[in-house]
Scaffold this active site. Sequence first.
Site, mmCIF file in Angstrom:
data_model
loop_
_atom_site.group_PDB
_atom_site.id
_atom_site.type_symbol
_atom_site.label_atom_id
_atom_site.label_comp_id
_atom_site.label_asym_id
_atom_site.label_seq_id
_atom_site.Cartn_x
_atom_site.Cartn_y
_atom_site.Cartn_z
ATOM 1 C CB CYS A 79 45.691 40.923 48.088
ATOM 2 S SG CYS A 79 46.334 41.040 46.396
ATOM 3 C CG HIS A 169 41.292 42.229 47.081
ATOM 4 N ND1 HIS A 169 41.880 43.160 47.919
ATOM 5 C CD2 HIS A 169 42.223 41.934 46.141
ATOM 6 C CE1 HIS A 169 43.106 43.422 47.502
ATOM 7 N NE2 HIS A 169 43.339 42.697 46.425
ATOM 8 C CD GLU A 171 39.567 44.232 50.330
ATOM 9 O OE1 GLU A 171 40.622 44.740 49.938
ATOM 10 O OE2 GLU A 171 39.421 43.004 50.513
#
Length: 227
Positions: A79, A169, A171
Amino acid sequence: MRRHGGFPHWIRVASGLPRERVVSINVEAGESLPTTGGFAGVIVTGSGAMVTERRDWSEATAAWLADAARAGLPIFGICYGHQLLAHALGGVVGDNPAGREMGTFEIELLPPAADDVLLAPMPERFAVQLTHQQSVLKVPEGAVVLARSALDPVQAFRWGDNAWGVQFHPEFSATHMRGYIQARKVALQREGLDPAAMVAQVAATPEGRRVMRRFVHHATGLARTNG
């Protein structure tokens, strides 16, 4: 969201790295950037800041990333980290002409991804978690665009052999994504978006996490080979 930790914790857990193998540097808080020696690779997190603000800590990190990338150190920008890496290497970052991209979206791999270390084994289309207002508008010279979405033509790029940026993202779990949408509820409504509908459309994105784990595998493999 604070109850669930922050970017460094989410990334470490999602990437499968044990705590003792990770060094986390909070450059925004004034922590000094390390020398690159002894590291298998670098993961650059997201941020609430904007690359175009050109904050001192951000510009210093960009210069560090440029040197590290040119030295061949494996880098994975997420990002803000994706945008900062592009900026560091001579690309252009700015407001996404399509507006905010937030929630679970499908990305499409482009032909160059077929030969990419991280993306070659992935399906042609897969879902990821996204939350951003700025994008990479122009990739650095020599970079290869690997993936796109309906709202952003540069969802992933590679520069050289070992530096990648991903706008999504990997994660984020579905819980993280729902939390982000709920936290931005007022802003989303002002933009004419429907936060409740966005939350309802959030889904798990295991393939996104797989991309980051492939980076960790690649970086640690190189470190052993060069050991």
